[in-house]
Design an enzyme around this catalytic site. Sequence first.
Site, mmCIF file in Angstrom:
data_model
loop_
_atom_site.group_PDB
_atom_site.id
_atom_site.type_symbol
_atom_site.label_atom_id
_atom_site.label_comp_id
_atom_site.label_asym_id
_atom_site.label_seq_id
_atom_site.Cartn_x
_atom_site.Cartn_y
_atom_site.Cartn_z
ATOM 1 N N ALA A 189 0.826 -1.195 0.000
ATOM 2 C CA ALA A 189 0.000 0.000 0.000
ATOM 3 C C ALA A 189 0.865 1.251 0.000
ATOM 4 O O ALA A 189 1.674 1.450 -0.902
ATOM 5 C CB ALA A 189 -0.959 -0.036 1.184
ATOM 6 N N ASP A 190 0.712 2.103 1.034
ATOM 7 C CA ASP A 190 1.282 3.446 1.030
ATOM 8 C C ASP A 190 2.744 3.490 0.602
ATOM 9 O O ASP A 190 3.571 2.713 1.104
ATOM 10 C CB ASP A 190 1.211 4.047 2.435
ATOM 11 C CG ASP A 190 -0.208 4.270 2.904
ATOM 12 O OD1 ASP A 190 -1.119 3.678 2.320
ATOM 13 O OD2 ASP A 190 -0.386 5.033 3.868
ATOM 14 N N PRO A 191 3.099 4.412 -0.289
ATOM 15 C CA PRO A 191 4.516 4.636 -0.598
ATOM 16 C C PRO A 191 5.184 5.333 0.581
ATOM 17 O O PRO A 191 4.593 6.197 1.232
ATOM 18 C CB PRO A 191 4.473 5.540 -1.831
ATOM 19 C CG PRO A 191 3.158 6.261 -1.714
ATOM 20 C CD PRO A 191 2.211 5.299 -1.055
#
Length: 701
Positions: A189-191
């Site tokens: 998910a999130d970078p």
Amino acid sequence: MKSRAGTPPVLYSYASMQQRSGGGMRWRECVAVLGAAAMVVFVVAHSLLPGARVGDLGDVVSPVLRLRRARREEAAMPSSEKTVGEIGDEADGFPWSNAMLQWQRTGYHFQPDKNYMNGMESITSDDGIFRCKSSCVLSPRLALCLEEETDWQWLAAFFAVFLFVCLAEKETDHLLLTCSGDMHACMHADPNAPMYYRGWYHFFYQYNPEGVTWGNISWGHAVSRDMVHWHHLPLAMVPDRWYDINGVLTGSATILPDGNVVLLYTGNTDTLAQVQCVAEPADPHDPLLRTWIKHPANPVLFPPPGTYKKDFRDPMTAWFDKSDNTWRTMIGSKDNNGHAGIALMYKTKDFVKFELIPRPVHRVEGTGMWECVDFYPVRGNSNSSQEELYVLKASMDDERHDYYALGKYDAVTNTWTPLDPEADVGIGLRYNWGKLFASTTFYDPAKRRRVMWAYVGETDSNRTDLAKGWANLQAIPRTVALDEKTRTNLLQWPVEEIETLRHNATDLSGITISTGSVFPLHLRQAAQLDIEASFRLNTSDIAAHNEADIGYNCSTSGGATNRGALGPFGLLLTNGHSEQMAMYFYMSRSLDGDLRTHFCHDESQSSLARNVVKRVVGSTVPVLNGEALSARILVDHSIVESFVMGGRLTATSRVYPTEAIYEAAGLYVFNNATGSTLIVDKLVVHEMHSTPMQLDLFARD
């Protein structure tokens, strides 16, 4: 990647494999097991021939086991992590096949493979799923690890299967036989913490090495020379301390003047409180930064008084403030008084002791929790003499979209003021329309540009994700700059390195499409494309239509099938009859007679499957006098990204076609306007090479 010669063989249908009720295992079933085991020996013997390898049967894990696990994971998964509503077993009523699901995996977007980073050396089980480096599963509770390619071990394995399955098991499901180089599905998910360090682009990301839903959040790590071809490295950080045992959440990287790197990240504690932590490289001289050490002083920041323990996360890259020689960073939070999103600022000299600057940098009532706050200056081109503006961006936890606003920053008073209060953070401009979240940027000193990363989640069901064995991907990295022509918005554009993947260009510029017409583009394949398009309507036709059309809205006006005088028109990804994904312009007149230009993605007919989200997304986009209507569209299997009017507007969609895949997929130009012909000034379609992730843990300079 050229289109495949025909549809790949379907190993089995996902819908056909229903659970069997428990019961004693009869000897006639053992005979079936014996036969299946004999087939395993035959296949393995073949795999031991020169040029063959164990994984040649494919890497699709039994969907029955994965779908069972999905049901268990759904019960424990936070509701905000998935937007698809599901009701019982009907959520996966569509008969997905291997061919359909395999087609969805992208060719040139950043997308980790299945659990390659945490491969098991021996048999283990997790919720009934057995896994090892290479394995064949013959029941939910039995697996063989195929580590050594020797005939006698395979014969021993054959008899072990027979004895254990026939004599030891009290109940069983019907026989399953799947082979896999890795049997563990994964989610990312999130970078996190993108940076350029000693000749390498580094990219970290939230990663679940144990499943396709949110949980067990660690930091994956990959490096690249060009942000296109990536090498995977071992996990950078895992949840192994009390202060991050429930997840190593989002964070950032700051490169200090001496060349050292500091990671700031949010730890999800044993009590689910969110605290801020620090990590440093074990060897700062290693350009790949393969090993990280969590600071002994962790956690270095706790939620401030008046802040709920779960509303304090995602520290951004720090910057140096010369006024008091301190480093400053922002953290997103929420003030329950007015349900206001807020950006808190801290300062530090050593990244261990922090001081909260008394008042929030900015707050907006009614916007809720701000995640992944970002703050950076933009000046447009380097020769501009106009005043520097600052972007304040936040990801809205309430609605899962990224908003930004342009404004002015006063470092003395620690305040940021939007240029237009009506377009403030959370109520005005969006980074993207459609599916994109948790974006972050970094400054690339090698090419003197700001680059944005963001993740794009799935919009199918959790159970389908588990059957696929993966979930989520990253949008193409984008440059971000101020639009000097308007100075009211940003421009986003794919990094130039993506163009190195182009090949087999088809130029169809100069065609004219009459009203109500569709024009097929004869391409080799339509799964991986980079499309450059520029359109215009007949000038006299536009002048002839003066009637106001003030009600048009991408989301509520019927999509590409709703015809107006001056639209819709654009491009279709379709098999020509049952499924289509439209990317289109629509022009309308306001009450004052001015033209308004909309750009939309119509996903509503993109799949015959019912258990996926299908919407129409988009908005109006500024078009200045004399500008043609231009769009660049990146197509990569299950993701479509559009960059409109030089990047003033972007739209991102996930699509899951069931019939418009492989050689059945095609690209068309369409003009569904009723009152104007369409002139295609430019239409160049590039096929795109694939960029498989390299499992090279020892990449060197």
